[in-house]
Design a protein around this motif. Structure first.
Motif, PDB file in Angstrom:
ATOM      1  N   LEU A 119       0.813  -1.023  -0.021  1.00 32.22           N
ATOM      2  CA  LEU A 119      -0.104   0.094  -0.267  1.00 32.22           C
ATOM      3  C   LEU A 119       0.824   1.223   0.062  1.00 32.22           C
ATOM      4  O   LEU A 119       0.523   2.238  -0.526  1.00 32.22           O
ATOM      5  CB  LEU A 119      -0.996  -0.009   1.419  1.00 32.22           C
ATOM      6  N   ASN A 122       1.699   2.262  -3.391  1.00 28.79           N
ATOM      7  CA  ASN A 122       0.868   2.895  -4.040  1.00 28.79           C
ATOM      8  C   ASN A 122       0.816   2.620  -5.571  1.00 28.79           C
ATOM      9  O   ASN A 122       0.696   3.610  -6.354  1.00 28.79           O
ATOM     10  CB  ASN A 122       0.671   4.382  -3.681  1.00 28.79           C
ATOM     11  N   SER A 124      -0.136   2.042  -9.055  1.00 25.84           N
ATOM     12  CA  SER A 124      -1.441   1.707  -9.795  1.00 25.84           C
ATOM     13  C   SER A 124      -1.324   0.956 -11.264  1.00 25.84           C
ATOM     14  O   SER A 124      -2.281   0.954 -11.858  1.00 25.84           O
ATOM     15  CB  SER A 124      -1.571   3.338 -10.399  1.00 25.84           C
ATOM     16  N   VAL A 129      -1.994  -3.262  -8.200  1.00 20.97           N
ATOM     17  CA  VAL A 129      -3.208  -3.437  -7.764  1.00 20.97           C
ATOM     18  C   VAL A 129      -3.889  -4.790  -7.479  1.00 20.97           C
ATOM     19  O   VAL A 129      -4.417  -4.799  -6.194  1.00 20.97           O
ATOM     20  CB  VAL A 129      -4.304  -2.464  -8.583  1.00 20.97           C
ATOM     21  N   GLN A 132      -2.412  -5.683  -4.222  1.00 28.12           N
ATOM     22  CA  GLN A 132      -2.881  -5.195  -3.058  1.00 28.12           C
ATOM     23  C   GLN A 132      -4.328  -5.742  -2.720  1.00 28.12           C
ATOM     24  O   GLN A 132      -4.632  -5.989  -1.514  1.00 28.12           O
ATOM     25  CB  GLN A 132      -2.981  -3.554  -3.506  1.00 28.12           C
ATOM     26  N   GLU A 133      -4.946  -5.942  -3.792  1.00 27.00           N
ATOM     27  CA  GLU A 133      -6.376  -6.555  -3.508  1.00 27.00           C
ATOM     28  C   GLU A 133      -6.275  -7.917  -2.852  1.00 27.00           C
ATOM     29  O   GLU A 133      -6.991  -8.113  -2.343  1.00 27.00           O
ATOM     30  CB  GLU A 133      -7.071  -6.619  -4.905  1.00 27.00           C
ATOM     31  N   THR A 136      -5.301  -7.878   0.633  1.00 30.41           N
ATOM     32  CA  THR A 136      -6.482  -7.408   1.173  1.00 30.41           C
ATOM     33  C   THR A 136      -7.606  -8.327   1.763  1.00 30.41           C
ATOM     34  O   THR A 136      -8.098  -8.540   2.840  1.00 30.41           O
ATOM     35  CB  THR A 136      -7.124  -6.039   0.644  1.00 30.41           C
ATOM     36  N   ALA A 155      -6.185   0.403   3.408  1.00 31.74           N
ATOM     37  CA  ALA A 155      -6.801  -0.088   2.239  1.00 31.74           C
ATOM     38  C   ALA A 155      -8.005   0.631   1.899  1.00 31.74           C
ATOM     39  O   ALA A 155      -8.507   0.692   0.870  1.00 31.74           O
ATOM     40  CB  ALA A 155      -6.911  -1.544   2.186  1.00 31.74           C
ATOM     41  N   ARG A 160      -7.152   4.952  -2.789  1.00 31.83           N
ATOM     42  CA  ARG A 160      -6.909   3.537  -3.277  1.00 31.83           C
ATOM     43  C   ARG A 160      -7.863   3.166  -4.299  1.00 31.83           C
ATOM     44  O   ARG A 160      -8.938   3.921  -4.687  1.00 31.83           O
ATOM     45  CB  ARG A 160      -7.138   2.553  -2.114  1.00 31.83           C
ATOM     46  N   ASP A 161      -7.646   2.098  -5.218  1.00 34.32           N
ATOM     47  CA  ASP A 161      -8.344   1.501  -6.173  1.00 34.32           C
ATOM     48  C   ASP A 161      -9.776   1.175  -5.664  1.00 34.32           C
ATOM     49  O   ASP A 161      -9.763   0.556  -4.364  1.00 34.32           O
ATOM     50  CB  ASP A 161      -7.598   0.443  -6.745  1.00 34.32           C
ATOM     51  N   ILE A 164      -9.958  -2.338  -4.289  1.00 34.33           N
ATOM     52  CA  ILE A 164      -9.313  -2.680  -2.991  1.00 34.33           C
ATOM     53  C   ILE A 164      -9.997  -2.159  -1.733  1.00 34.33           C
ATOM     54  O   ILE A 164      -9.999  -2.654  -0.726  1.00 34.33           O
ATOM     55  CB  ILE A 164      -7.766  -1.631  -3.103  1.00 34.33           C
ATOM     56  N   ARG A 165     -10.811  -0.817  -1.993  1.00 34.32           N
ATOM     57  CA  ARG A 165     -11.369  -0.651  -0.967  1.00 34.32           C
ATOM     58  C   ARG A 165     -12.573  -1.484  -0.546  1.00 34.32           C
ATOM     59  O   ARG A 165     -12.895  -1.563   0.780  1.00 34.32           O
ATOM     60  CB  ARG A 165     -11.994   0.851  -1.224  1.00 34.32           C
TER      61      ARG A 165
END
Length: 349
Positions: A119, A122, A124, A129, A132-133, A136, A155, A160-161, A164-165
């Protein structure tokens, strides 16, 4: 030259040819006894040997993967990250026969640290991504929220994308949901604050998911925000808030529950698809799936609130439940509506 009697005499056929029994192919039962049954026994022995060997190696696997998670080699680190998530999933599928890796604080800390690292990058890029997803979502399989909370809150940050959120909220929901099943409800203030902030996001999907997650936490702040979300402009957000309040035995969302049950029985998904201009088969199926879940969860909320409703509220819901129990095209909804109706009648006596 005359032939001798021995040369001119005919040679008689051997009687042995007629005495032999006719040759027949072996029967299926004989083949099963001779080949298949022994083969199955051998396969079963090998399978048992492999299973115990794999389980015994499981303890070493996750420790090795946890060490490799610290590797400077990107490929080794990514491989260990995906491997740990798979080990967690496989262990959870074994239930009581597993190692209860959900509660393992070493694995939790290792995956949490790795998510924080990713994260902070960061990235992109598509690969960044995706990593990170994936991390998460993996944290949603682990129970120690005191360790995972900081990473999941990161996250959910606005920069964030979107995927991911959403994944962070889903993971919090899984963690809090399992805690409720253990009758150990969570009240992590930092996580609740992060969900409250997210429940005001302009995107309806984030308000919907955060409302659902807030209903799994037990705290006055979560309850208050759910009551606020009952007035949200998005229908699914209102419904999730009402369901969350029902889970906390609050009737504050009764009007929203009644409204959700008041949908016309028949083909509401097709009607909504036409109204919004989404007439493709995929959109229709998606809407049907969403509406099925909404009605199913609302019926569950009615059962949970049955003992808290007054007589007038039960009278308002009774015809709606009777209609669903007899006319809804989905048999599972008819069964759930009948169950909710019987529960209401039973507690009103």
């Amino acid at each position: 030259m005359t032939e001798s009697p021995q040369e001119s005499a005919s040679i008689p056929e051997s009687p042995l040819m007629d005495d032999l029994p006719p040759v027949q192919p072996p029967s299926a039962g004989f083949i099963l006894q001779l080949f298949v049954f022994p083969a199955l026994i051998v396969m079963a022995v090998v399978a048992v040997w492999w299973m115990f060997g794999w389980i015994a190696a499981g303890e070493q696997d996750w420790r090795k993967l946890l060490q490799e998670l610290q590797s400077q080699n990107l490929h080794i680190r990514n491989r260990s990250m995906y491997g740990l998530a798979q080990v967690l999933d496989q262990d959870s599928r074994r239930g009581d026969q597993g190692q209860n890796l959900r509660a393992n604080r070493e694995i939790t800390q290792g995956l949490t640290d790795q998510l924080i690292i990713e994260l902070r990058k960061n990235s992109s890029s598509k690969e960044g991504v995706a990593i990170q997803e994936y991390l998460t979502r993996a944290l949603g399989m682990l129970d120690p929220l005191d360790i995972t909370a900081p990473a999941l809150q990161m996250a959910m940050e606005p920069q964030r994308d979107l995927d991911i959120r959403k994944s962070a909220v889903v993971s919090l929901s899984f963690i809090a949901g399992r805690a409720l099943e253990r009758q150990q409800p969570l009240s992590n203030p930092e996580s609740i604050d992060a969900l409250i902030q997210l429940s005001s996001d302009p995107l309806p999907i984030l308000r919907q998911s955060s409302a659902f997650a807030l209903g799994l936490f037990h705290s006055p702040a979560a309850t208050h925000q759910l009551e606020v979300l009952l007035g949200d402009g998005d229908e699914k957000t209102r419904v999730n808030a009402a369901i969350g309040l029902a889970r906390q035995k609050s009737t504050a969302g009764f009007a929203v529950i009644r409204e959700a049950l008041h949908q016309p029985v028949g083909e509401p998904a097709a009607q909504n698809a036409s109204a919004t201009g989404t007439t493709s088969e995929g959109d229709r199926l998606r809407l049907e799936g969403e509406q099925f879940l909404v009605v199913k969860n609302v019926l569950k909320a009615v059962k949970e609130l049955a003992g808290k409703l007054d007589d007038s509220q039960r009278q308002e819901l009774t015809p709606l439940l009777e209609s669903l129990s007899s006319k809804h095209p989905e048999i599972r909804i008819r069964v759930d509506a009948t169950d909710a109706l019987q529960t209401m009648k039973r507690v009103s006596r």
